[in-house]
Enzyme design. Sequence first.
Site, PDB file in Angstrom:
ATOM      1  N   LEU A  37      -0.027  44.162 -19.524  1.00 41.33           N
ATOM      2  CA  LEU A  37       0.442  43.025 -18.716  1.00 41.33           C
ATOM      3  C   LEU A  37       1.003  41.929 -19.617  1.00 41.33           C
ATOM      4  N   ILE A  62      -1.759  49.626 -26.128  1.00 45.78           N
ATOM      5  CA  ILE A  62      -1.560  50.965 -26.729  1.00 45.78           C
ATOM      6  C   ILE A  62      -1.652  50.936 -28.250  1.00 45.78           C
ATOM      7  N   LEU A  83       5.662  55.049 -21.101  1.00 46.94           N
ATOM      8  CA  LEU A  83       6.758  54.099 -20.900  1.00 46.94           C
ATOM      9  C   LEU A  83       6.492  52.746 -21.541  1.00 46.94           C
ATOM     10  N   SER A  87      11.091  46.129 -24.345  1.00 46.85           N
ATOM     11  CA  SER A  87      12.286  46.839 -23.883  1.00 46.85           C
ATOM     12  C   SER A  87      13.579  46.021 -23.912  1.00 46.85           C
ATOM     13  N   THR A 132      15.391  56.114 -24.582  1.00 40.74           N
ATOM     14  CA  THR A 132      16.628  55.456 -24.189  1.00 40.74           C
ATOM     15  C   THR A 132      17.846  56.080 -24.856  1.00 40.74           C
ATOM     16  N   ASP A 133      19.008  55.914 -24.231  1.00 43.44           N
ATOM     17  CA  ASP A 133      20.249  56.392 -24.861  1.00 43.44           C
ATOM     18  C   ASP A 133      20.632  55.534 -26.062  1.00 43.44           C
ATOM     19  N   GLU A 134      19.997  54.346 -26.195  1.00 38.86           N
ATOM     20  CA  GLU A 134      20.399  53.445 -27.290  1.00 38.86           C
ATOM     21  C   GLU A 134      20.073  54.017 -28.663  1.00 38.86           C
ATOM     22  N   TYR A 157      15.439  47.034 -31.319  1.00 39.72           N
ATOM     23  CA  TYR A 157      14.849  47.773 -30.178  1.00 39.72           C
ATOM     24  C   TYR A 157      15.170  49.257 -30.288  1.00 39.72           C
ATOM     25  N   LYS A 161      12.629  52.511 -30.854  1.00 36.05           N
ATOM     26  CA  LYS A 161      12.508  53.654 -29.934  1.00 36.05           C
ATOM     27  C   LYS A 161      12.860  54.953 -30.677  1.00 36.05           C
ATOM     28  N   ARG A 221      28.406  49.981 -19.938  1.00 32.25           N
ATOM     29  CA  ARG A 221      27.100  50.614 -19.748  1.00 32.25           C
ATOM     30  C   ARG A 221      27.209  51.624 -18.599  1.00 32.25           C
ATOM     31  N   ASN A 256      31.059  45.290 -18.493  1.00 28.05           N
ATOM     32  CA  ASN A 256      30.189  44.217 -18.006  1.00 28.05           C
ATOM     33  C   ASN A 256      30.925  43.236 -17.098  1.00 28.05           C
ATOM     34  N   ARG A 288      26.184  39.073 -28.299  1.00 23.88           N
ATOM     35  CA  ARG A 288      24.932  39.610 -28.862  1.00 23.88           C
ATOM     36  C   ARG A 288      25.220  40.120 -30.277  1.00 23.88           C
TER      37      ARG A 288
HETATM   38  P1  NAD Z   1       9.608  46.789 -19.031  1.00 23.49           P
HETATM   39  O1  NAD Z   1       9.780  45.829 -20.160  1.00 23.49           O
HETATM   40  O2  NAD Z   1       9.968  46.359 -17.658  1.00 23.49           O
HETATM   41  O3  NAD Z   1       8.092  47.290 -18.972  1.00 23.49           O
HETATM   42  C1  NAD Z   1       7.349  47.572 -20.116  1.00 23.49           C
HETATM   43  C2  NAD Z   1       5.884  47.602 -19.732  1.00 23.49           C
HETATM   44  O4  NAD Z   1       5.114  47.930 -20.906  1.00 23.49           O
HETATM   45  C3  NAD Z   1       5.341  46.265 -19.222  1.00 23.49           C
HETATM   46  O5  NAD Z   1       4.593  46.458 -18.039  1.00 23.49           O
HETATM   47  C4  NAD Z   1       4.446  45.771 -20.354  1.00 23.49           C
HETATM   48  O6  NAD Z   1       3.347  44.977 -19.900  1.00 23.49           O
HETATM   49  C5  NAD Z   1       3.973  47.084 -20.951  1.00 23.49           C
HETATM   50  N1  NAD Z   1       3.559  46.940 -22.352  1.00 23.49           N
HETATM   51  C6  NAD Z   1       4.237  46.310 -23.342  1.00 23.49           C
HETATM   52  N2  NAD Z   1       3.517  46.360 -24.483  1.00 23.49           N
HETATM   53  C7  NAD Z   1       2.372  47.053 -24.211  1.00 23.49           C
HETATM   54  C8  NAD Z   1       1.247  47.441 -24.976  1.00 23.49           C
HETATM   55  N3  NAD Z   1       1.145  47.099 -26.275  1.00 23.49           N
HETATM   56  N4  NAD Z   1       0.275  48.148 -24.378  1.00 23.49           N
HETATM   57  C9  NAD Z   1       0.350  48.491 -23.063  1.00 23.49           C
HETATM   58  N5  NAD Z   1       1.397  48.129 -22.285  1.00 23.49           N
HETATM   59  C10 NAD Z   1       2.395  47.420 -22.841  1.00 23.49           C
HETATM   60  O7  NAD Z   1      10.409  48.089 -19.468  1.00 23.49           O
HETATM   61  P2  NAD Z   1      11.291  49.090 -18.588  1.00 23.49           P
HETATM   62  O8  NAD Z   1      12.672  48.599 -18.502  1.00 23.49           O
HETATM   63  O9  NAD Z   1      10.557  49.441 -17.365  1.00 23.49           O
HETATM   64  O10 NAD Z   1      11.303  50.357 -19.571  1.00 23.49           O
HETATM   65  C11 NAD Z   1      10.214  51.268 -19.567  1.00 23.49           C
HETATM   66  C12 NAD Z   1      10.463  52.326 -20.619  1.00 23.49           C
HETATM   67  O11 NAD Z   1      11.678  53.017 -20.331  1.00 23.49           O
HETATM   68  C13 NAD Z   1      10.595  51.781 -22.037  1.00 23.49           C
HETATM   69  O12 NAD Z   1       9.965  52.662 -22.918  1.00 23.49           O
HETATM   70  C14 NAD Z   1      12.104  51.761 -22.277  1.00 23.49           C
HETATM   71  O13 NAD Z   1      12.399  51.915 -23.648  1.00 23.49           O
HETATM   72  C15 NAD Z   1      12.550  52.958 -21.459  1.00 23.49           C
HETATM   73  N6  NAD Z   1      13.919  52.890 -20.917  1.00 23.49           N
HETATM   74  C16 NAD Z   1      14.338  51.788 -20.204  1.00 23.49           C
HETATM   75  C17 NAD Z   1      15.622  51.777 -19.651  1.00 23.49           C
HETATM   76  C18 NAD Z   1      16.121  50.605 -18.832  1.00 23.49           C
HETATM   77  O14 NAD Z   1      17.282  50.572 -18.469  1.00 23.49           O
HETATM   78  N7  NAD Z   1      15.290  49.623 -18.493  1.00 23.49           N
HETATM   79  C19 NAD Z   1      16.474  52.867 -19.841  1.00 23.49           C
HETATM   80  C20 NAD Z   1      16.009  53.960 -20.587  1.00 23.49           C
HETATM   81  C21 NAD Z   1      14.725  53.967 -21.101  1.00 23.49           C
HETATM   82  O1  DAU Z   2      20.739  51.914 -22.221  1.00 21.88           O
HETATM   83  C1  DAU Z   2      19.384  51.832 -21.883  1.00 21.88           C
HETATM   84  C2  DAU Z   2      18.878  50.449 -22.206  1.00 21.88           C
HETATM   85  O2  DAU Z   2      19.433  49.573 -21.227  1.00 21.88           O
HETATM   86  C3  DAU Z   2      17.355  50.360 -22.199  1.00 21.88           C
HETATM   87  O3  DAU Z   2      16.829  51.174 -23.217  1.00 21.88           O
HETATM   88  C4  DAU Z   2      16.905  48.905 -22.410  1.00 21.88           C
HETATM   89  O4  DAU Z   2      15.484  48.827 -22.305  1.00 21.88           O
HETATM   90  C5  DAU Z   2      17.538  48.054 -21.329  1.00 21.88           C
HETATM   91  O5  DAU Z   2      17.200  46.701 -21.545  1.00 21.88           O
HETATM   92  C6  DAU Z   2      19.059  48.218 -21.330  1.00 21.88           C
HETATM   93  O6  DAU Z   2      19.644  47.643 -22.525  1.00 21.88           O
HETATM   94  P1  DAU Z   2      20.994  46.774 -22.479  1.00 21.88           P
HETATM   95  O7  DAU Z   2      21.017  45.897 -23.650  1.00 21.88           O
HETATM   96  O8  DAU Z   2      22.177  47.641 -22.231  1.00 21.88           O
HETATM   97  O9  DAU Z   2      20.728  45.957 -21.096  1.00 21.88           O
HETATM   98  P2  DAU Z   2      20.918  44.407 -20.721  1.00 21.88           P
HETATM   99  O10 DAU Z   2      20.671  44.295 -19.256  1.00 21.88           O
HETATM  100  O11 DAU Z   2      20.173  43.511 -21.636  1.00 21.88           O
HETATM  101  O12 DAU Z   2      22.469  44.192 -20.983  1.00 21.88           O
HETATM  102  C7  DAU Z   2      23.458  44.982 -20.330  1.00 21.88           C
HETATM  103  C8  DAU Z   2      24.816  44.561 -20.882  1.00 21.88           C
HETATM  104  O13 DAU Z   2      25.109  43.233 -20.436  1.00 21.88           O
HETATM  105  C9  DAU Z   2      24.876  44.512 -22.401  1.00 21.88           C
HETATM  106  O14 DAU Z   2      26.181  44.920 -22.821  1.00 21.88           O
HETATM  107  C10 DAU Z   2      24.671  43.032 -22.739  1.00 21.88           C
HETATM  108  C11 DAU Z   2      25.299  42.333 -21.550  1.00 21.88           C
HETATM  109  N1  DAU Z   2      24.680  41.050 -21.147  1.00 21.88           N
HETATM  110  C12 DAU Z   2      23.320  41.021 -20.980  1.00 21.88           C
HETATM  111  C13 DAU Z   2      22.692  39.869 -20.578  1.00 21.88           C
HETATM  112  C14 DAU Z   2      21.183  39.815 -20.422  1.00 21.88           C
HETATM  113  C15 DAU Z   2      25.469  39.949 -20.870  1.00 21.88           C
HETATM  114  O15 DAU Z   2      26.711  40.005 -20.996  1.00 21.88           O
HETATM  115  N2  DAU Z   2      24.840  38.801 -20.469  1.00 21.88           N
HETATM  116  C16 DAU Z   2      23.496  38.705 -20.331  1.00 21.88           C
HETATM  117  O16 DAU Z   2      22.993  37.598 -19.974  1.00 21.88           O
END
Ligand code: NAD
Ligand code: DAU
Length: 357
Positions: A37, A62, A83, A87, A132-134, A157, A161, A221, A256, A288
């Site tokens: 949390l 963890i 998960l 992130s 992630t694809d990143e 990040y 990963k 994206r 974007n 960024r």
């Molecule tokens: P999120 O940031 O919304 O959630 C992460 C969760 O992990 C939170 O609930 C946080 O409390 C918990 N957490 C953080 N540190 C912790 C610790 N030390 N111990 C236990 N719990 C902990 O992330 P998300 O966007 O839901 O992503 C989840 C997973 O999917 C991540 O591993 C991320 O790399 C991967 N992923 C995300 C995306 C995306 O677009 N959001 C895409 C591909 C993969």
């Molecule tokens: O590709 C998967 C990844 O996607 C996950 O692994 C990450 O956890 C998740 O956060 C996401 O990463 P991005 O950096 O692509 O997502 P974000 O929403 O932060 O940004 C999306 C795009 O928008 C990126 O090119 C940056 C841009 N951006 C982002 C923010 C927050 C802006 O232009 N303005 C903004 O305020």
Amino acid sequence: MEKTILITGGAGFIGSHVVRWFVQHYPQYHILNLDLLTYAGNLENLADIEHEPNYHFIKGDITDEHFIAQLFAQYPIDAVIHLAAESHVDRSIMDPLAFVRTNVLGTAVLLNACRQHWKTDPDKHLFYQVSTDEVYGSLGPTGYFSEQSKYDPRSPYAASKAGADHLVRAYFHTYQLPVVISNCSNNYGPYQFPEKLIPLVIRNIQQHKPVPVYGKGENVRDWLWVEDHVRAIDLIFHRGKRGETYTIGGHNEWKNIDLVKLICRCMDEKLGRPPGSSEQLITFVKDRAGHDLRYAIDASRIRQELGWQPSISFEEGIRRTIDWYLSHQEWLEHVTSGSYQQYYTQQYIVREQTQSS
Ligand code: NAD
Ligand code: DAU
């Protein structure tokens, strides 16, 4: 078959959808949701299923080896869907060590506990790494990431990963730990923390605040509806090959700036504002650092082998997402108080000043 499944990070965005799906679709599974949390974890995301008999929440870290050892001693954990992570790329640029700690060390601690407890019957067990694809870096204007792409992470990040994924594969090769990895593109949908682009844009438009677009908004994206990612996780969990990787994506690339303009148009309609009014809020801010230009996924393996494909169009998903955020004001208020305000000031107010000076 009965199973006890540990889902880490289940109070976060994707994790809460995964927990809900497994609790509702598999009453024979006992789902343990382990989450620290942090600012990104919120149990309100799971209020609708918190009393289900096959669901149990555990607060914990963890990276805490002792705590994880106790957890594995206490519960007969058959499988882990991992998960929990830091992130958000922008936060990783501000504080990389927090990402190394949670994403690399935390994954290693979990792998080690599995190795110690899963000495027999490999078919019964699975460590599923949600990645992630990143990790694959940045694409030019053409081409796709696939399971064959080389790792080339470019943000703290992504590197953290990638480090975690390497450890998962190392445990497979060295200790024959049954593992599987999936690398997914950008998810969107309900319960996403509003530091990420789509919910941040929705919230700022609603509040008549500037809509920050990094650089020129040319970055691309590949967006996927979060429940489609969850369906892919379900298929890979049950039918994925041990030791293998699956790439998952929406085949849905957006620049974007085009995406932000689409949200602006939908928001004008939903809020009954004059056409074009939300677009006036768009503000180009400092880019960024090391901003990856383009991500795009070739998802043919999961489509051909497991029969997966995205279920809804992007326009439909965006409409559903906007409706969800507009009707969950209380949720937004709860998650955006306190530490989020500090982060927002550091990330955007300082940036806007730098851009205009
Ligand atoms: P999120 O940031 O919304 O959630 C992460 C969760 O992990 C939170 O609930 C946080 O409390 C918990 N957490 C953080 N540190 C912790 C610790 N030390 N111990 C236990 N719990 C902990 O992330 P998300 O966007 O839901 O992503 C989840 C997973 O999917 C991540 O591993 C991320 O790399 C991967 N992923 C995300 C995306 C995306 O677009 N959001 C895409 C591909 C993969
Ligand atoms: O590709 C998967 C990844 O996607 C996950 O692994 C990450 O956890 C998740 O956060 C996401 O990463 P991005 O950096 O692509 O997502 P974000 O929403 O932060 O940004 C999306 C795009 O928008 C990126 O090119 C940056 C841009 N951006 C982002 C923010 C927050 C802006 O232009 N303005 C903004 O305020």
